[in-house]
Design an enzyme around this catalytic site. Structure first.
Site, PDB file in Angstrom:
ATOM      1  N   TYR A 138     -55.107  98.198 100.217  1.00 25.99           N
ATOM      2  CA  TYR A 138     -54.833  97.893 101.396  1.00 25.99           C
ATOM      3  C   TYR A 138     -54.397  96.349 101.138  1.00 25.99           C
ATOM      4  O   TYR A 138     -54.893  95.446 100.537  1.00 25.99           O
ATOM      5  CB  TYR A 138     -55.909  97.738 102.462  1.00 25.99           C
ATOM      6  CG  TYR A 138     -55.835  97.249 103.580  1.00 25.99           C
ATOM      7  CD1 TYR A 138     -55.533  98.089 104.932  1.00 25.99           C
ATOM      8  CD2 TYR A 138     -55.989  95.970 103.969  1.00 25.99           C
ATOM      9  CE1 TYR A 138     -54.917  97.955 105.790  1.00 25.99           C
ATOM     10  CE2 TYR A 138     -55.526  95.684 105.475  1.00 25.99           C
ATOM     11  CZ  TYR A 138     -55.159  96.397 106.456  1.00 25.99           C
ATOM     12  OH  TYR A 138     -54.954  95.898 107.584  1.00 25.99           O
ATOM     13  N   GLN A 200     -57.608 101.982 111.549  1.00 26.57           N
ATOM     14  CA  GLN A 200     -56.805 103.461 111.291  1.00 26.57           C
ATOM     15  C   GLN A 200     -56.366 103.508 109.907  1.00 26.57           C
ATOM     16  O   GLN A 200     -56.348 104.817 109.411  1.00 26.57           O
ATOM     17  CB  GLN A 200     -55.760 103.310 112.551  1.00 26.57           C
ATOM     18  CG  GLN A 200     -54.728 102.354 112.253  1.00 26.57           C
ATOM     19  CD  GLN A 200     -54.935 101.248 113.196  1.00 26.57           C
ATOM     20  OE1 GLN A 200     -55.911 101.000 113.369  1.00 26.57           O
ATOM     21  NE2 GLN A 200     -53.953 100.397 113.550  1.00 26.57           N
ATOM     22  N   ASN A 223     -59.296  92.003 107.589  1.00 24.49           N
ATOM     23  CA  ASN A 223     -60.016  91.300 108.798  1.00 24.49           C
ATOM     24  C   ASN A 223     -61.385  92.108 109.256  1.00 24.49           C
ATOM     25  O   ASN A 223     -61.818  93.065 108.306  1.00 24.49           O
ATOM     26  CB  ASN A 223     -59.209  91.467 110.044  1.00 24.49           C
ATOM     27  CG  ASN A 223     -59.212  92.728 110.649  1.00 24.49           C
ATOM     28  OD1 ASN A 223     -59.613  93.803 110.161  1.00 24.49           O
ATOM     29  ND2 ASN A 223     -57.943  92.680 111.547  1.00 24.49           N
ATOM     30  N   SER A 249     -63.739  84.120 102.826  1.00 25.69           N
ATOM     31  CA  SER A 249     -63.233  83.435 101.427  1.00 25.69           C
ATOM     32  C   SER A 249     -64.055  82.300 101.540  1.00 25.69           C
ATOM     33  O   SER A 249     -64.597  81.327 102.316  1.00 25.69           O
ATOM     34  CB  SER A 249     -61.904  82.973 101.414  1.00 25.69           C
ATOM     35  OG  SER A 249     -61.006  84.135 101.360  1.00 25.69           O
ATOM     36  N   GLN A 271     -58.859  76.632 100.395  1.00 27.18           N
ATOM     37  CA  GLN A 271     -59.563  77.853 100.887  1.00 27.18           C
ATOM     38  C   GLN A 271     -59.976  77.918 102.243  1.00 27.18           C
ATOM     39  O   GLN A 271     -60.321  78.863 102.884  1.00 27.18           O
ATOM     40  CB  GLN A 271     -61.076  77.724 100.184  1.00 27.18           C
ATOM     41  CG  GLN A 271     -61.740  78.922  99.854  1.00 27.18           C
ATOM     42  CD  GLN A 271     -60.942  79.819  98.851  1.00 27.18           C
ATOM     43  OE1 GLN A 271     -60.275  79.610  98.158  1.00 27.18           O
ATOM     44  NE2 GLN A 271     -61.084  81.245  99.218  1.00 27.18           N
ATOM     45  N   HIS A 274     -57.635  79.937 104.698  1.00 30.62           N
ATOM     46  CA  HIS A 274     -57.772  81.171 104.746  1.00 30.62           C
ATOM     47  C   HIS A 274     -58.120  81.795 106.182  1.00 30.62           C
ATOM     48  O   HIS A 274     -57.435  82.783 106.560  1.00 30.62           O
ATOM     49  CB  HIS A 274     -58.637  81.699 103.470  1.00 30.62           C
ATOM     50  CG  HIS A 274     -57.905  82.106 102.497  1.00 30.62           C
ATOM     51  ND1 HIS A 274     -57.006  83.002 102.238  1.00 30.62           N
ATOM     52  CD2 HIS A 274     -58.087  81.658 101.112  1.00 30.62           C
ATOM     53  CE1 HIS A 274     -56.602  83.235 100.791  1.00 30.62           C
ATOM     54  NE2 HIS A 274     -57.487  82.221 100.193  1.00 30.62           N
ATOM     55  N   GLU A 338     -67.837  82.532  95.782  1.00 31.77           N
ATOM     56  CA  GLU A 338     -66.692  83.533  95.195  1.00 31.77           C
ATOM     57  C   GLU A 338     -65.868  82.736  94.073  1.00 31.77           C
ATOM     58  O   GLU A 338     -65.598  83.268  93.129  1.00 31.77           O
ATOM     59  CB  GLU A 338     -65.864  83.885  96.405  1.00 31.77           C
ATOM     60  CG  GLU A 338     -64.460  84.564  96.019  1.00 31.77           C
ATOM     61  CD  GLU A 338     -63.715  84.875  97.407  1.00 31.77           C
ATOM     62  OE1 GLU A 338     -62.617  85.532  97.180  1.00 31.77           O
ATOM     63  OE2 GLU A 338     -63.777  83.946  98.231  1.00 31.77           O
ATOM     64  N   HIS A 339     -65.627  81.436  94.458  1.00 35.58           N
ATOM     65  CA  HIS A 339     -64.976  80.778  93.411  1.00 35.58           C
ATOM     66  C   HIS A 339     -65.595  79.369  93.276  1.00 35.58           C
ATOM     67  O   HIS A 339     -66.185  78.671  94.236  1.00 35.58           O
ATOM     68  CB  HIS A 339     -63.483  80.065  94.161  1.00 35.58           C
ATOM     69  CG  HIS A 339     -62.523  81.278  94.550  1.00 35.58           C
ATOM     70  ND1 HIS A 339     -62.615  81.393  96.069  1.00 35.58           N
ATOM     71  CD2 HIS A 339     -61.911  82.175  93.843  1.00 35.58           C
ATOM     72  CE1 HIS A 339     -61.546  82.316  96.094  1.00 35.58           C
ATOM     73  NE2 HIS A 339     -61.154  83.012  95.030  1.00 35.58           N
ATOM     74  N   ASP A 372     -55.454  82.563  92.190  1.00 35.26           N
ATOM     75  CA  ASP A 372     -54.932  83.383  93.523  1.00 35.26           C
ATOM     76  C   ASP A 372     -53.731  84.381  93.134  1.00 35.26           C
ATOM     77  O   ASP A 372     -53.494  85.375  93.616  1.00 35.26           O
ATOM     78  CB  ASP A 372     -54.924  82.720  94.843  1.00 35.26           C
ATOM     79  CG  ASP A 372     -56.138  82.406  95.764  1.00 35.26           C
ATOM     80  OD1 ASP A 372     -56.860  83.075  95.378  1.00 35.26           O
ATOM     81  OD2 ASP A 372     -56.057  81.687  96.736  1.00 35.26           O
ATOM     82  N   GLU A 426     -93.935 113.280  83.915  1.00 37.17           N
ATOM     83  CA  GLU A 426     -93.398 113.295  85.258  1.00 37.17           C
ATOM     84  C   GLU A 426     -93.623 114.201  86.214  1.00 37.17           C
ATOM     85  O   GLU A 426     -93.175 114.378  87.011  1.00 37.17           O
ATOM     86  CB  GLU A 426     -91.844 112.886  85.048  1.00 37.17           C
ATOM     87  CG  GLU A 426     -91.546 111.606  84.545  1.00 37.17           C
ATOM     88  CD  GLU A 426     -89.822 111.228  84.518  1.00 37.17           C
ATOM     89  OE1 GLU A 426     -89.236 112.118  84.902  1.00 37.17           O
ATOM     90  OE2 GLU A 426     -89.478 110.023  84.369  1.00 37.17           O
ATOM     91  N   HIS A 431     -88.349 121.285  83.731  1.00 41.04           N
ATOM     92  CA  HIS A 431     -87.434 120.530  82.951  1.00 41.04           C
ATOM     93  C   HIS A 431     -88.353 120.753  81.425  1.00 41.04           C
ATOM     94  O   HIS A 431     -87.317 120.998  80.390  1.00 41.04           O
ATOM     95  CB  HIS A 431     -87.860 119.118  83.086  1.00 41.04           C
ATOM     96  CG  HIS A 431     -86.725 118.548  84.181  1.00 41.04           C
ATOM     97  ND1 HIS A 431     -86.823 118.908  85.366  1.00 41.04           N
ATOM     98  CD2 HIS A 431     -85.687 117.509  84.246  1.00 41.04           C
ATOM     99  CE1 HIS A 431     -85.996 118.378  86.211  1.00 41.04           C
ATOM    100  NE2 HIS A 431     -85.376 117.297  85.576  1.00 41.04           N
TER     101      HIS A 431
END
Length: 448
Positions: A138, A200, A223, A249, A271, A274, A338-339, A372, A426, A431
């Site tokens: 995406y 969608q 989003n 971000s 940043q 964003h 993140e950064h 980036d 166990e 088994h």
């Protein structure tokens, strides 16, 4: 009137970290709360159900409602790819090609390798590397189309060997895809691009329609609607896996007195632009540097085309005065950004202390912008503190590790008793008997 006043910006005040109690420190590092609007969640789930029930017709109706167009055909044609390539300026195309080459070089080096070894006489264990068959990518294309996301996702998918790579991107008002995104797809070898966005698109990729192939795993930012849709399809056994937890971000900068305040402010604003829910944090032991960065934020903010977005993001920015760089490193480990930018005289000296970050940028000449777009590492990274446990997207995100066990008779004779003992510990008698039967058969053969 200064630039901050003209933009309506309320610049963050400097907080003295050493003077804050535990609660205040937690509040200082709190992220903007993710949007968990019940109406949004219900809306996303209604879209997912609609696409599952009506397929392509639902995708068309929802695209018309939310994007103001109904692309026909929904899949980009060869002529559209050609038109997009002609529309993108040559210097942009050339920069894309160089960026893709660097990203490919880095990701080829990180490809996971198969494993084969004997863990006991007669017991051969292997790890096979198998690509995910079909993946869905995406690429956002709202107020700021992100063609860079295409190569950050398509390049490792191609290196992994995925049989089919499908891309979705929201259409423009005229029903076409953003030319730069189409060109990036062509340069990365992605041949199937669908002009659809939002929840969608996630539904169509996860569940499939007559026109859109069903994908096993979905990748890419979006989003709040896209993010919620990814969360929901990942929780559905009939849905699709997703890449990693995603949120707004964020960047944290650790700076000392040698840092250039203009550079630091620029990195924070890069940043902040964003989105209004982005967060930027600066930690420094140098009070003068912190004050000068505030001044630079005000000066630079007034010249940004996306000043309104950056201004909104600065409402939850943090400027922290710390006792020393070691304390700043501890804050970074707690925040898990993140950064993480180390704007210090000797950035590598801090590196052994740090691990909770998506990507770490060292020194004055390593702005986050390089990561980036074109340096090599991936820019799809964990946010909201998930860097404590998650890595960014890489080639390993697009493969499955399949284990193989090949035990001979001498192998089960060697390790079978351990397996039976542990199974009974166990309370899993069936088994244990699956091993006992084989050991007994070997004993009979040996006695014959």
């Amino acid at each position: 009137m200064n630039t901050a006043a003209r933009t309506g910006a309320a610049l963050p005040e400097v907080l003295d970290w050493t003077a804050l109690d535990a609660a205040a420190r937690s509040a200082a590092l709190a992220r903007p709360r993710p949007l968990r609007d019940p109406a949004l969640i219900d809306g996303v789930r209604a879209i997912l159900a609609d696409v599952r029930a009506r397929g392509d017709e639902a995708v068309r109706d929802l695209t018309l409602r939310h994007d103001g167009c109904a692309p026909d055909p929904i899949e980009a044609t060869g002529a559209e790819f050609d038109a997009a390539e002609a529309a993108v300026e040559a210097d942009v195309r050339d920069a894309m090609q160089r960026a893709i080459a660097r990203v490919e070089a880095f990701h080829r080096a990180q490809s996971p390798q198969p494993v084969a070894l004997d863990t006991a006489p007669g017991v051969r264990c292997e790890q096979l590397i198998r690509p995910i068959d079909r993946v869905g990518l995406y690429a956002p294309a709202g107020s700021a189309p992100l063609p860079s996301t295409v190569w950050m996702l398509a390049v490792p998918a191609r290196i992994a060997g995925c049989r089919e790579i499908v891309l979705a991107t929201p259409p423009r008002s005229d029903g076409t895809a953003d030319p730069a995104i189409l060109l990036a797809a062509r340069l990365c070898g992605v041949r199937r691009v669908f002009k659809m966005g939002g929840a969608q698109a996630i539904a169509a990729l996860a569940y499939g329609t007559k026109r859109v192939p069903r994908c096993a795993k979905l990748f890419g930012p979006g989003n709040a609607w896209v993010t919620q849709a990814k969360i929901d399809v990942a929780a559905d056994p009939d849905g699709a896996a997703i890449d990693l937890p995603a949120g707004p971000s964020e960047v944290m900068v650790i700076a000392d007195g040698d840092a250039d305040p203009a550079f630091v402010a620029a990195d924070l604003l890069a940043q902040a632009e964003h989105g209004a829910d982005s967060q930027v944090v600066l930690a420094s032991p140098d009070a003068t540097l912190l004050d000068r960065v505030r001044q630079e934020l005000a000066r630079q903010l007034g010249t940004l085309p996306r000043a309104a977005i950056a201004t909104a993001a600065l409402a939850h920015a943090r400027l922290l005065r710390v006792s020393d760089l070691d304390e700043a490193a501890g804050i970074a480990e707690r925040y898990a950004p993140e950064h993480l930018i180390l704007a210090t005289r000797e950035p590598r000296a801090l590196l052994p202390r740090l691990g909770n970050a998506g990507t770490i940028f060292l020194g004055a000449w390593s702005p986050e912008t390089l990561g980036d777009y074109c340096a090599g590492p991936n820019h799809v990274l964990p946010t909201l503190g998930w860097a404590r446990a998650c890595s960014g997207v890489g080639v390993d995100s697009f493969v499955r590790r399949v284990n193989v066990l090949d035990a001979r008779a001498d192998g089960i004779a060697a390790i079978g008793p351990d397996a039976a003992t542990l199974a009974r510990a166990e309370r899993l008698e069936a088994h244990a008997r699956a091993v006992d039967l084989r050991l007994a058969a070997l004993a009979r053969e040996s006695a014959a």
